[in-house]
Scaffold this motif. Structure first.
Motif: not given
Ligand SMILES: NC(=O)c1ccc[n+]([C@@H]2O[C@H](COP(=O)([O-])OP(=O)(O)OC[C@H]3O[C@@H](n4cnc5c(N)ncnc54)[C@H](O)[C@@H]3O)[C@@H](O)[C@H]2O)c1
Length: 421
Positions: A366-382
């Motif tokens: 559903e979302a990136l794990p909390q520990k990655l929230e500050n990474s530059q990776l943006k969770f996105e839909s297909v």
């Protein structure tokens, strides 16, 4: 040997399905875990991990009174240990979970009990388990000293199920069962025959330990060969997937598929359990580990080369305007498990190094794990990623990504799985 009840220590991806499989056969099972949240969830008839059909089995077993979970071990006819066996920073196996599980059950052991180690373990661990138990219970005899006359039987039975198909494979796979003595082996076999429909094959404890490690080391070496081919084919402009398909038409050739690297908590870990005990005898396994571990960096370089090419072809484009979409973050297809995933490693390295946007697309979470929230990776839909990306990086062959093919639309792609070829 007859079993009325059993206790499973460690209620994770392996222990909980095993507990449910025994309970389904009307064995009264007490599951033990150090995680209170897992214990409480199971006692409500629910599950805390994702595995198809496990929810139904656990709910039925708890409702019918055959499965219960607890933080505290109690006496039982048989104890199955399914606790983690990771490696440490220097790739040496970490057996501390087994030692602590042994310590927790030692106090409730009674003459006639069977103790089975299910955790994937370096050769000699089952005997170590027997020694650890003996140190805590000098009033009982154990098979590494007393042999066939021991009060307690100790055996190893490694697990080889495929995540996503655990409930089927647990019952239908063949099992390799190795006791410290033949009597231990036979006792363990009679327990597994309660729920296993595959063949229960007898051996000794050391061979059973080595068997599991061999299976995963063999896959690691075979994948490393495919990954090495993929580098050669990339340089010589040959389609590696077509090449392997053609080579596999030879009746005695079966090459596995290349990918972005090898992840998960089995294939990338278990060869180290062999290597750590035989460093001078394992140049092939060590080379395979190195080849598979280096593949993510090669993929990152390949994506950067694609970006250079876009800028060269369209000099008006600025690097920070180029969007990279990483399709898949899990460690293998059609699962939600991000642990030790080479896809995640690649996505995070790209996100850290690229000045433009880097999208991570993972349909199983559903979302990136909390520990990655500050990474530059943006969770996105297909859908959104398909509209906005300039570079399409295929990292996991999830079924959702087989439904489109950006190469046919002339997009820049880096396909590490060969599904858009
Ligand atoms: N997951 C797989 O697909 C798979 C396949 C084959 C073999 N294995 C092996 O099976 C073993 C277990 O793996 P898993 O995937 O089930 O791990 P997991 O992390 O999913 O579950 C392990 C459980 O053990 C519990 N635990 C840890 N220490 C404990 C202790 N002292 N007492 C009681 N509970 C304790 C943890 O809280 C956790 O719930 C490992 O050796 C692994 O290599 C796993």
């Amino acid at each position: 040997m007859k079993f009325k009840n059993a206790s499973v220590i460690g209620l994770g991806y392996i222990g909980l399905p095993t507990a449910a499989a025994l309970a389904t056969q009307k064995i009264s099972v007490l599951g033990i875990d150090v995680n209170k949240q897992a214990v409480d969830t199971i006692n409500k008839g629910e599950i805390h991990i994702v595995e198809p059909e496990l929810d139904v089995a656990v709910q039925a077993a708890v409702t019918r009174g055959y499965l219960r979970a607890s933080l505290q071990p109690k006496p039982a006819d048989a104890f199955l240990l399914a606790v983690p066996t990771p490696f440490m920073d220097d790739h040496e196996p970490d057996l501390s979970y087994i030692k602590s599980a042994a310590s927790s059950i030692a106090g409730v052991l009674e003459p006639g009990n069977l103790v089975i180690l299910e955790s994937t373990s370096p050769v000699g661990t089952t005997e170590k388990l027997s020694r650890w138990l003996a140190e805590e219970r000098p009033d009982l005899t154990f098979p590494h000293i007393a042999g066939e006359n021991s009060d307690i039987r100790v055996a190893h039975c490694p697990e080889r199920v495929l995540p996503g198909q655990v409930m089927y494979e647990l019952v239908h796979n063949d099992r390799v069962i190795g006791g410290i003595t033949p009597k231990c082996t036979r006792a363990a076999r009679s327990l597994y025959e309660i729920f296993v429909r595959g063949e229960c094959v007898e051996t000794d404890a050391k061979t059973a330990e080595m068997c599991k490690l061999t299976e995963n080391a063999a896959r690691d070496v075979n994948i490393a060969f495919a990954n090495e081919l993929s580098l050669i084919c990339d340089r010589t402009d040959i389609d590696v997937w077509r090449l392997i398909e053609l080579a596999n038409r030879h009746p005695r050739i079966n090459i596995l598929q290349p990918g972005p690297g090898v992840g998960g908590h089995c294939i990338a870990v278990d060869p180290w359990f062999i290597i750590s005990q035989s460093r001078n005898l394992t140049p092939l396994m060590q080379a395979a580990r190195a080849i598979n571990d280096q593949k993510p960096d090669w993929v990152v370089k390949k994506v950067n080369t694609s970006i250079e090419q876009i800028i060269q072809d369209q000099p008006q484009r600025a690097r920070e305007d180029i969007t990279i979409a990483c399709f898949g973050l899990a460690f293998k297809a059609d699962i939600d498990d991000l642990r030790e995933s080479p896809a995640m490693d690649i996505a995070l390295k790209l996100a850290a190094g690229h000045t433009g946007t880097v999208l991570g697309i993972e349909p199983n979470i559903e979302a990136l794990p909390q520990k990655l929230e500050n990474s530059q990776l943006k969770f996105e839909s297909v859908e959104q990623a398909l509209m906005t990306a300039d570079v399409y990086v295929l990292l996991v062959d999830h079924k959702e990504f087989r439904r489109f093919n950006p190469t046919t639309a002339g997009k820049v792609t880096v396909d590490t799985r060969g599904i858009w070829q």
